[in-house]
Motif scaffolding. Structure first.
Motif, short mmCIF file in Angstrom:
data_model
loop_
_atom_site.label_atom_id
_atom_site.label_comp_id
_atom_site.label_asym_id
_atom_site.label_seq_id
_atom_site.Cartn_x
_atom_site.Cartn_y
_atom_site.Cartn_z
N ASP A 1 0.88 -1.17 -0.07
CA ASP A 1 0.05 -0.04 0.15
C ASP A 1 0.72 1.18 -0.04
N SER A 2 1.90 1.14 0.73
CA SER A 2 2.91 2.32 0.88
C SER A 2 3.30 2.72 -0.49
N LEU A 3 3.93 1.54 -1.41
CA LEU A 3 4.25 1.64 -2.60
C LEU A 3 3.55 2.15 -3.76
N ILE A 4 2.04 1.79 -3.42
CA ILE A 4 1.18 2.44 -4.42
C ILE A 4 1.06 3.49 -4.07
N SER A 5 0.89 3.93 -2.75
CA SER A 5 0.58 5.50 -2.36
C SER A 5 1.75 6.38 -2.99
N GLU A 6 3.06 6.02 -2.99
CA GLU A 6 4.16 6.67 -3.33
C GLU A 6 3.97 6.78 -5.09
N THR A 7 3.86 5.76 -5.76
CA THR A 7 3.36 5.83 -7.11
C THR A 7 2.38 6.53 -7.59
N ARG A 8 1.39 6.49 -6.78
CA ARG A 8 0.14 7.53 -7.01
C ARG A 8 0.44 9.19 -6.73
N SER A 9 1.47 9.33 -5.63
CA SER A 9 1.90 10.72 -5.65
C SER A 9 2.64 11.19 -6.74
N SER A 10 3.37 10.03 -7.23
CA SER A 10 4.46 10.47 -8.25
C SER A 10 3.46 10.87 -9.60
N ILE A 11 2.53 10.03 -9.89
CA ILE A 11 1.70 10.17 -10.79
C ILE A 11 1.03 11.66 -10.81
N GLU A 12 0.55 12.15 -9.70
CA GLU A 12 -0.09 13.23 -9.53
C GLU A 12 0.91 14.40 -9.64
N GLU A 13 2.39 14.23 -9.31
CA GLU A 13 3.50 15.24 -9.51
C GLU A 13 3.45 15.31 -11.15
N TYR A 14 3.74 14.24 -12.00
CA TYR A 14 3.73 14.48 -13.31
C TYR A 14 2.55 14.99 -13.99
N LYS A 15 1.43 14.88 -13.42
CA LYS A 15 0.12 15.76 -13.82
C LYS A 15 0.19 16.95 -13.55
N LYS A 16 0.76 17.47 -12.58
CA LYS A 16 1.09 18.81 -12.10
C LYS A 16 2.07 19.39 -13.24
N LEU A 17 3.17 18.60 -13.23
CA LEU A 17 4.09 18.98 -14.39
C LEU A 17 3.66 19.37 -15.63
N LYS A 18 2.72 18.40 -16.14
CA LYS A 18 2.02 18.39 -17.51
C LYS A 18 1.21 20.03 -17.57
N GLN A 19 0.30 20.26 -16.48
CA GLN A 19 -0.29 21.46 -16.38
C GLN A 19 0.34 22.61 -16.41
N ALA A 20 1.73 22.67 -15.75
CA ALA A 20 2.59 23.73 -15.68
C ALA A 20 3.08 23.95 -17.14
N VAL A 21 3.62 22.69 -17.70
CA VAL A 21 3.95 22.93 -19.14
C VAL A 21 3.06 23.61 -20.19
N ILE A 22 1.57 23.05 -19.97
CA ILE A 22 0.81 23.56 -20.78
C ILE A 22 0.20 25.18 -20.59
N THR A 23 0.29 25.42 -19.34
CA THR A 23 0.11 26.77 -19.16
C THR A 23 1.16 27.55 -19.34
N GLN A 24 2.26 27.25 -19.25
CA GLN A 24 3.64 28.16 -19.65
C GLN A 24 3.53 28.29 -21.16
N ALA A 25 3.35 27.36 -21.90
CA ALA A 25 3.31 27.42 -23.37
C ALA A 25 2.21 28.13 -23.80
N VAL A 26 1.09 28.01 -23.25
CA VAL A 26 0.02 28.78 -23.97
C VAL A 26 -0.29 30.31 -23.43
N THR A 27 0.50 30.57 -22.50
CA THR A 27 0.54 31.77 -22.06
C THR A 27 1.79 32.79 -22.28
N LYS A 28 2.84 31.92 -22.56
CA LYS A 28 4.11 32.88 -22.65
C LYS A 28 4.60 32.60 -24.21
N GLY A 29 4.10 31.41 -24.82
CA GLY A 29 4.77 30.97 -26.11
C GLY A 29 6.05 29.97 -25.86
#
Length: 422
Positions: free
Chosen positions: A173-201
């Motif tokens: 369960d701890s490993l699953i939780s860590e992996t899910r947290s990692s997934i959320e971090e990647y999703k946040k990174l993706k969101q940041a990449v999109i926001t940066q590109a569509v607002t700053k070019g």
């Protein structure tokens, strides 16, 4: 040396070690249905139990405790409604619970944690699920559960199995939780990449200006700003009558998109189809390929979900469709902007906390950025490549979660039935 096994005579159990017994749950446990009499008792509903782990999840929902059942420390609560969700809770103190739980009060001669692991094992859950009645809200019958035959190891083995599974499951369960947290971090990174590109070019440093758009901040000085309603036509769909004459049939061919079909990306198909007759007899209309859709209803987790239709589709009334003027903005660039501003929709939501929504007018009034068309394409090409890399990493992590969950279920089954010795 492998221990000797014997046929348990029970299909869902299979073979068990010699020396183990098989008996019905009603001979190991009572099934109390005492009404709760205390207003200060902590309440547990189905929503408070995490599927397959039995962990308690807090909520701010209000309950009528006068209709609740009393339970006591070391009782096991087994969710009868939709048992395939595997909501099984081992109580560490007294309280009250929804009547949708079957309460098991085991004899002190057995190890409670062994039987909790047994009741949450996938084959036990499947066995109970096959017995359910009702289609939309399938329930298990307490009498059926009482009469299920279960394996009973000697007490010393129950203790050993319980200790092993609790410790091993905690690590998984701890490993699953860590992996899910990692997934959320990647999703946040993706969101940041999109926001940066569509607002700053993606053309490097340039002269910037205040866009006047809350979600965008500073943007390249030559970019324009426009309301969605001024760069495209907005509309919402409808739900056809579910009648015999005009309804949803197995042979229906028209894709009918709902909020659950919006995946914050490209929408190739829908979970339901409607007939030509259903379309003609309702306020539905076909939206063309390239339409950008936004979810207007469905709560905080759904409002703002978006998608780009990759084929002609009808939509329901919870979906706002935007047909872009492609001489001003490309559909894929609009989709990327909607992803960037996704968290802002709730600011404009109305309705109750449990049932918020935004209107088509709110969507039409939302401001977006308008770079030149050639720059829009540069940005979307960049995001296609960058997001594909991140999505690949997310997919690997999600696959790991599935494999860990599957391994844990198999392990529990094999250990509680004695097929794997610990």
């Amino acid at each position: 040396m492998a221990r000797k096994m014997k046929d348990s005579g029970i299909e869902w159990i299979g073979e068990i070690p010699e020396g183990w017994e098989v008996t019905k749950l009603k001979y190991l446990s009572t099934f109390p249905i005492e009404k709760n009499a205390r207003t200060d008792s902590p309440y547990i509903g189905l929503e408070n139990i995490e599927s397959w782990t039995g962990k308690y999840v807090s909520s701010d929902s209000q309950y009528d405790k006068s209709q609740a059942l009393a339970f006591f420390e070391n009782n096991i609560l087994f969710g009868k409604l939709r048992p395939y969700l595997a909501k099984v809770f081992c109580a560490s103190n007294d309280g009250c619970c929804s009547s949708e739980f079957c309460i098991l009060n085991f004899s002190s001669s057995v190890n409670i944690r062994y039987f909790w692991n047994l009741l949450i094992s996938p084959t036990f859950i499947d066995h109970v699920t096959k017995s359910t009645y009702g289609t939309k809200m399938p329930r298990a019958n307490t009498d059926f559960i009482k009469n299920i035959c279960v394996p009973v190891p000697p007490r010393i083995e129950q203790d050993r199995i319980a200790l092993y599974l609790d410790a091993t499951s905690a690590k998984i369960d701890s490993l699953i939780s860590e992996t899910r947290s990692s997934i959320e971090e990647y999703k946040k990174l993706k969101q940041a990449v999109i926001t940066q590109a569509v607002t700053k070019g993606v053309r490097g440093e340039r002269e910037m200006k205040d866009s006047g758009v809350e979600w965008a901040g500073l943007v390249p000085h030559y970019w324009g700003v426009a309301k969605i309603g001024s760069i495209g036509q907005t509309s919402s769909g409808a739900t056809p009558l579910r009648s015999k004459e005009a309804s949803f049939f197995d042979d229906a061919a028209i894709r009918w998109v709902r909020t659950l079909d919006l995946n914050d990306g490209l929408v190739y198909d829908s979970s339901e189809k409607i007939t030509e007759l259903a379309l003609a007899s309702s306020a539905c209309s076909i939206m063309p390929k390239g339409t950008v859709c936004v979810a207007m209803y469905g709560g905080a987790g759904t409002i703002g979900k978006c998608g780009l239709l990759m084929s002609d589709c009808a939509t329901n009334q919870a979906v706002c469709s935007i047909v872009c003027n492609r001489e001003i903005v490309s559909p894929i660039f609009l989709l990327m902007q909607l992803l960037a501003l996704k968290s802002y929709w709730m600011k404009y939501a109305v309705g109750t906390r449990k049932d918020p929504n935004i209107s088509q007018d709110v969507v039409a009034r939302m401001k977006i950025l308008i770079p030149p068309l050639d720059e829009q394409k540069e940005i979307t090409d960049y995001l296609d490549a960058k997001c594909a890399e991140i999505d690949k990493l997310i997919a690997k992590k999600e696959q790991l979660v599935k494999e860990l969950e599957s391994y844990k279920k198999s392990l529990i089954y094999e250990v509680v039935t004695g097929k794997r010795e610990v």
